[in-house]
Write an enzyme that holds these catalytic residues in place. Structure first.
Site, PDB file in Angstrom:
ATOM      1  N   SER A 101       0.827  -1.300   0.017  1.00 18.65           N
ATOM      2  CA  SER A 101       0.182   0.143  -0.138  1.00 18.65           C
ATOM      3  C   SER A 101       0.876   1.112  -0.053  1.00 18.65           C
ATOM      4  CB  SER A 101      -0.787  -0.012   1.155  1.00 18.65           C
ATOM      5  OG  SER A 101      -0.429  -0.316   2.309  1.00 18.65           O
TER       6      SER A 101
ATOM      7  N   GLU B 124       1.495   5.669   0.701  1.00 23.50           N
ATOM      8  CA  GLU B 124       0.788   6.866   0.941  1.00 23.50           C
ATOM      9  C   GLU B 124       0.891   8.094   0.304  1.00 23.50           C
ATOM     10  OE1 GLU B 124       0.475   6.895   5.400  1.00 23.50           O
ATOM     11  OE2 GLU B 124       1.131   8.798   5.438  1.00 23.50           O
TER      12      GLU B 124
ATOM     13  N   THR C 143      -3.257  11.546   3.239  1.00 20.89           N
ATOM     14  CA  THR C 143      -3.310  11.987   4.761  1.00 20.89           C
ATOM     15  C   THR C 143      -4.207  12.870   4.823  1.00 20.89           C
ATOM     16  OG1 THR C 143      -1.628  13.304   4.146  1.00 20.89           O
ATOM     17  CG2 THR C 143      -0.852  11.480   4.976  1.00 20.89           C
TER      18      THR C 143
ATOM     19  N   ALA D  74      -4.847  17.548  10.565  1.00 18.76           N
ATOM     20  CA  ALA D  74      -5.481  17.459  12.002  1.00 18.76           C
ATOM     21  C   ALA D  74      -6.462  18.691  12.177  1.00 18.76           C
ATOM     22  CB  ALA D  74      -4.731  17.568  13.227  1.00 18.76           C
TER      23      ALA D  74
ATOM     24  N   HIS E 129      -7.257   8.924   4.726  1.00 17.18           N
ATOM     25  CA  HIS E 129      -6.901   9.118   6.471  1.00 17.18           C
ATOM     26  C   HIS E 129      -8.052  10.044   7.090  1.00 17.18           C
ATOM     27  CE1 HIS E 129      -2.292   7.823   6.195  1.00 17.18           C
ATOM     28  NE2 HIS E 129      -2.948   7.370   5.242  1.00 17.18           N
TER      29      HIS E 129
ATOM     30  N   ARG F 147      -5.750   9.970  15.503  1.00 11.61           N
ATOM     31  CA  ARG F 147      -5.829  11.170  16.461  1.00 11.61           C
ATOM     32  C   ARG F 147      -5.641  12.378  15.727  1.00 11.61           C
ATOM     33  NH1 ARG F 147      -2.608  12.746  21.670  1.00 11.61           N
ATOM     34  NH2 ARG F 147      -1.461  13.503  19.883  1.00 11.61           N
ATOM     35  N   GLY F 148      -4.236  12.697  15.145  1.00 11.18           N
ATOM     36  CA  GLY F 148      -3.718  13.419  14.592  1.00 11.18           C
ATOM     37  C   GLY F 148      -3.111  14.521  15.656  1.00 11.18           C
ATOM     38  N   ASP F 149      -2.568  15.540  15.419  1.00 10.44           N
ATOM     39  CA  ASP F 149      -1.740  16.434  16.243  1.00 10.44           C
ATOM     40  C   ASP F 149      -2.101  17.721  15.912  1.00 10.44           C
ATOM     41  OD1 ASP F 149       0.114  14.568  17.554  1.00 10.44           O
ATOM     42  OD2 ASP F 149       0.789  14.551  15.380  1.00 10.44           O
TER      43      ASP F 149
ATOM     44  N   TYR G 177       2.991   2.295  16.934  1.00 10.61           N
ATOM     45  CA  TYR G 177       4.212   2.781  17.077  1.00 10.61           C
ATOM     46  C   TYR G 177       5.375   1.762  17.692  1.00 10.61           C
ATOM     47  CZ  TYR G 177       1.342   6.778  16.423  1.00 10.61           C
ATOM     48  OH  TYR G 177       0.445   7.708  15.611  1.00 10.61           O
TER      49      TYR G 177
ATOM     50  N   HIS H 284       4.806   5.938  20.931  1.00 10.44           N
ATOM     51  CA  HIS H 284       4.406   7.245  20.462  1.00 10.44           C
ATOM     52  C   HIS H 284       5.092   8.429  21.329  1.00 10.44           C
ATOM     53  CE1 HIS H 284       1.596  10.734  20.356  1.00 10.44           C
ATOM     54  NE2 HIS H 284       1.446  10.427  19.031  1.00 10.44           N
TER      55      HIS H 284
ATOM     56  N   PHE I  67      12.699  14.896  10.442  1.00 11.27           N
ATOM     57  CA  PHE I  67      11.467  14.454  10.833  1.00 11.27           C
ATOM     58  C   PHE I  67      11.524  13.283  11.879  1.00 11.27           C
ATOM     59  CE2 PHE I  67       8.181  12.311   8.018  1.00 11.27           C
ATOM     60  CZ  PHE I  67       7.206  13.093   7.936  1.00 11.27           C
TER      61      PHE I  67
HETATM   62  P1  FAD Z   1      -3.700   7.675  19.703  1.00 11.95           P
HETATM   63  O1  FAD Z   1      -3.855   6.459  19.240  1.00 11.95           O
HETATM   64  O2  FAD Z   1      -5.037   8.289  20.272  1.00 11.95           O
HETATM   65  O3  FAD Z   1      -2.523   7.896  20.764  1.00 11.95           O
HETATM   66  C1  FAD Z   1      -2.057   9.282  20.961  1.00 11.95           C
HETATM   67  C2  FAD Z   1      -1.425   9.376  22.375  1.00 11.95           C
HETATM   68  O4  FAD Z   1      -2.314   9.259  23.250  1.00 11.95           O
HETATM   69  C3  FAD Z   1      -0.281   8.110  22.413  1.00 11.95           C
HETATM   70  O5  FAD Z   1       0.854   8.545  23.029  1.00 11.95           O
HETATM   71  C4  FAD Z   1      -1.082   7.138  23.297  1.00 11.95           C
HETATM   72  O6  FAD Z   1      -0.218   6.176  23.891  1.00 11.95           O
HETATM   73  C5  FAD Z   1      -2.118   8.005  24.130  1.00 11.95           C
HETATM   74  N1  FAD Z   1      -3.353   7.727  24.571  1.00 11.95           N
HETATM   75  C6  FAD Z   1      -4.025   6.866  23.813  1.00 11.95           C
HETATM   76  N2  FAD Z   1      -5.260   6.869  24.651  1.00 11.95           N
HETATM   77  C7  FAD Z   1      -4.874   7.440  25.787  1.00 11.95           C
HETATM   78  C8  FAD Z   1      -5.697   7.667  26.962  1.00 11.95           C
HETATM   79  N3  FAD Z   1      -7.040   7.183  27.203  1.00 11.95           N
HETATM   80  N4  FAD Z   1      -5.284   8.333  28.093  1.00 11.95           N
HETATM   81  C9  FAD Z   1      -4.061   8.497  28.025  1.00 11.95           C
HETATM   82  N5  FAD Z   1      -3.016   8.664  26.899  1.00 11.95           N
HETATM   83  C10 FAD Z   1      -3.596   7.985  25.841  1.00 11.95           C
HETATM   84  N6  FAD Z   1      -1.644  12.694  11.331  1.00 11.95           N
HETATM   85  C11 FAD Z   1      -2.306  13.288  10.814  1.00 11.95           C
HETATM   86  O7  FAD Z   1      -2.621  14.484  11.213  1.00 11.95           O
HETATM   87  N7  FAD Z   1      -2.769  13.138   9.621  1.00 11.95           N
HETATM   88  C12 FAD Z   1      -2.650  11.758   8.866  1.00 11.95           C
HETATM   89  O8  FAD Z   1      -3.031  11.531   7.907  1.00 11.95           O
HETATM   90  C13 FAD Z   1      -1.804  10.813   9.605  1.00 11.95           C
HETATM   91  N8  FAD Z   1      -1.680   9.912   9.137  1.00 11.95           N
HETATM   92  C14 FAD Z   1      -0.657   8.965   9.781  1.00 11.95           C
HETATM   93  C15 FAD Z   1      -0.466   7.699   9.474  1.00 11.95           C
HETATM   94  C16 FAD Z   1       0.199   6.487  10.260  1.00 11.95           C
HETATM   95  C17 FAD Z   1       0.199   5.184   9.424  1.00 11.95           C
HETATM   96  C18 FAD Z   1       0.804   6.928  11.439  1.00 11.95           C
HETATM   97  C19 FAD Z   1       1.650   6.012  12.130  1.00 11.95           C
HETATM   98  C20 FAD Z   1       0.679   8.362  11.912  1.00 11.95           C
HETATM   99  C21 FAD Z   1      -0.110   9.201  10.997  1.00 11.95           C
HETATM  100  N9  FAD Z   1      -0.192  10.615  11.541  1.00 11.95           N
HETATM  101  C22 FAD Z   1      -1.196  11.309  10.932  1.00 11.95           C
HETATM  102  C23 FAD Z   1       0.349  10.802  12.708  1.00 11.95           C
HETATM  103  C24 FAD Z   1      -0.756  10.806  14.153  1.00 11.95           C
HETATM  104  O9  FAD Z   1      -1.851  11.450  13.925  1.00 11.95           O
HETATM  105  C25 FAD Z   1       0.047  11.312  15.260  1.00 11.95           C
HETATM  106  O10 FAD Z   1       1.160  10.243  15.389  1.00 11.95           O
HETATM  107  C26 FAD Z   1      -0.754  11.344  16.498  1.00 11.95           C
HETATM  108  O11 FAD Z   1       0.001  12.043  17.360  1.00 11.95           O
HETATM  109  C27 FAD Z   1      -1.402  10.073  17.182  1.00 11.95           C
HETATM  110  O12 FAD Z   1      -2.277   9.601  16.265  1.00 11.95           O
HETATM  111  P2  FAD Z   1      -2.848   8.279  16.893  1.00 11.95           P
HETATM  112  O13 FAD Z   1      -4.010   7.811  15.867  1.00 11.95           O
HETATM  113  O14 FAD Z   1      -1.857   7.107  16.938  1.00 11.95           O
HETATM  114  O15 FAD Z   1      -3.290   8.556  18.230  1.00 11.95           O
END
Ligand code: FAD
Length: 277
Positions: A7, A9, A40, A43, A68, A98-100, A136, A140, A207
């Site tokens: 796949s 991206e 992608t 956020a 995404h 989740r995004g940032d 991760y 993360h 990065f």
């Molecule tokens: P989560 O799974 O929600 O985790 C985020 C953090 O919160 C982690 O540290 C986790 O340990 C912690 N956490 C989770 N649940 C809890 C809880 N209940 N209490 C306390 N802590 C908790 N970003 C974009 O903006 N757009 C994109 O298109 C994009 N594509 C991506 C594609 C891939 C394959 C990857 C690996 C990352 C991508 N990202 C993208 C980056 C991603 O959005 C960031 O890494 C973001 O910081 C975390 O997203 P997540 O979905 O992993 O979050």
């Protein structure tokens, strides 16, 4: 050899020129017969229109498109609307994140973590979409602890994710360890390694620091030793990433997800060397 699904991206291009370049790159990458192209999504919806346009183009070309969708800064009503748009376009797969938000950005919206988005997609749309989530292997950067991060990953799986794509890594042991720990917790979905081809060292170093991926010392030192010699950097990058993929394939990974950075060359070179084309 078992079949390794690919796949690829993209990020949504910002200009007409970028969009044209991406079309050309996509035409080359399509020859690798990937299972899907993902796009992608910034956020807070910052790339919403551009992401959607790219997804539509890919779908119109007859390829599977996987948008995404990041939830931070979004409302349930907003996400519902996007899901409806994607359903109407015939999309069958979503990468749920989740995004940032940029630091200092305002309200976090109605979702805090990606597991809540997965839950919401399932409750709103049943089994309409296959859902991918992020994983991760080197943890993360904001995780309280590796254990917490693993449990957060499991929550996304329990909420209904079908498959996971990892952050890129160059340390094979980190991936192996993550997969073993996830299996020990009862996670049974595929955990597809995310592969970042290396074409420029300084950009990759910046990065990697930001997203918490480790560039091993032996690689760093070697890249640094090439200075501005971009041909040597590319050649070494191609060797290292191809070798990583060879090991992953030998271990029977179900797929490889390439972070193409909208370029065809680096991904095609690796896939050709792997003999997957
Ligand atoms: P989560 O799974 O929600 O985790 C985020 C953090 O919160 C982690 O540290 C986790 O340990 C912690 N956490 C989770 N649940 C809890 C809880 N209940 N209490 C306390 N802590 C908790 N970003 C974009 O903006 N757009 C994109 O298109 C994009 N594509 C991506 C594609 C891939 C394959 C990857 C690996 C990352 C991508 N990202 C993208 C980056 C991603 O959005 C960031 O890494 C973001 O910081 C975390 O997203 P997540 O979905 O992993 O979050």
């Amino acid at each position: 050899m078992t079949h390794t699904e690919l796949s690829i991206e993209f990020f949504p291009p910002q200009t007409d020129e970028g969009a044209e370049k991406l079309r050309l790159a996509r035409a080359r990458l399509a020859q690798l017969k990937p299972a899907f192209f993902s796009v992608t999504y910034g956020a807070g919806g910052s790339t919403r229109e551009r992401s959607f346009a790219t997804v539509q183009e890919i779908a119109a070309e007859g390829h599977e498109a996987a948008p995404h969708l990041s939830c931070i800064g979004s409302t349930r009503a907003g996400i519902r609307e996007i899901l409806a748009e994607y359903a109407a376009t015939g999309i069958r797969r979503i990468v749920a994140l989740r995004g940032d938000l940029p630091s200092g950005a305002g309200a976090a919206g109605e979702f805090r973590y990606a597991n809540e988005l997965v839950e919401f997609i399932r409750s709103e749309t049943g089994d309409r979409f296959s859902i991918e989530v992020a994983a991760y292997p080197e943890w993360h950067p904001q995780a309280r602890s590796p254990r917490d991060d693993l449990l957060a990953f499991k929550r996304k799986v329990d909420a209904g994710a079908n498959s996971a794509i990892t952050q890129y890594f160059y340390n094979l042991d980190a991936y192996r360890h993550f997969v073993d720990e996830a299996h020990a917790l009862g996670v049974a979905i595929p955990i597809i390694p995310g592969i970042m081809p290396i074409t420029s060292f300084s950009r990759l170093a910046r990065f990697s620091d930001a997203c918490g991926a480790e560039l091993p010392r032996w690689m760093r030192r070697k890249f640094e030793s090439y200075g501005d010699d971009s041909d040597s950097i590319k050649a070494f990058g191609l060797d290292v990433v191809t070798e990583l993929c060879q090991h992953l394939i030998a271990e029977g990974v179900p797929g490889l997800h390439f972070y193409s950075m909208n370029q065809a060359g680096p991904t095609c070179a690796i896939v050709e060397r792997l003999g997957l084309k």
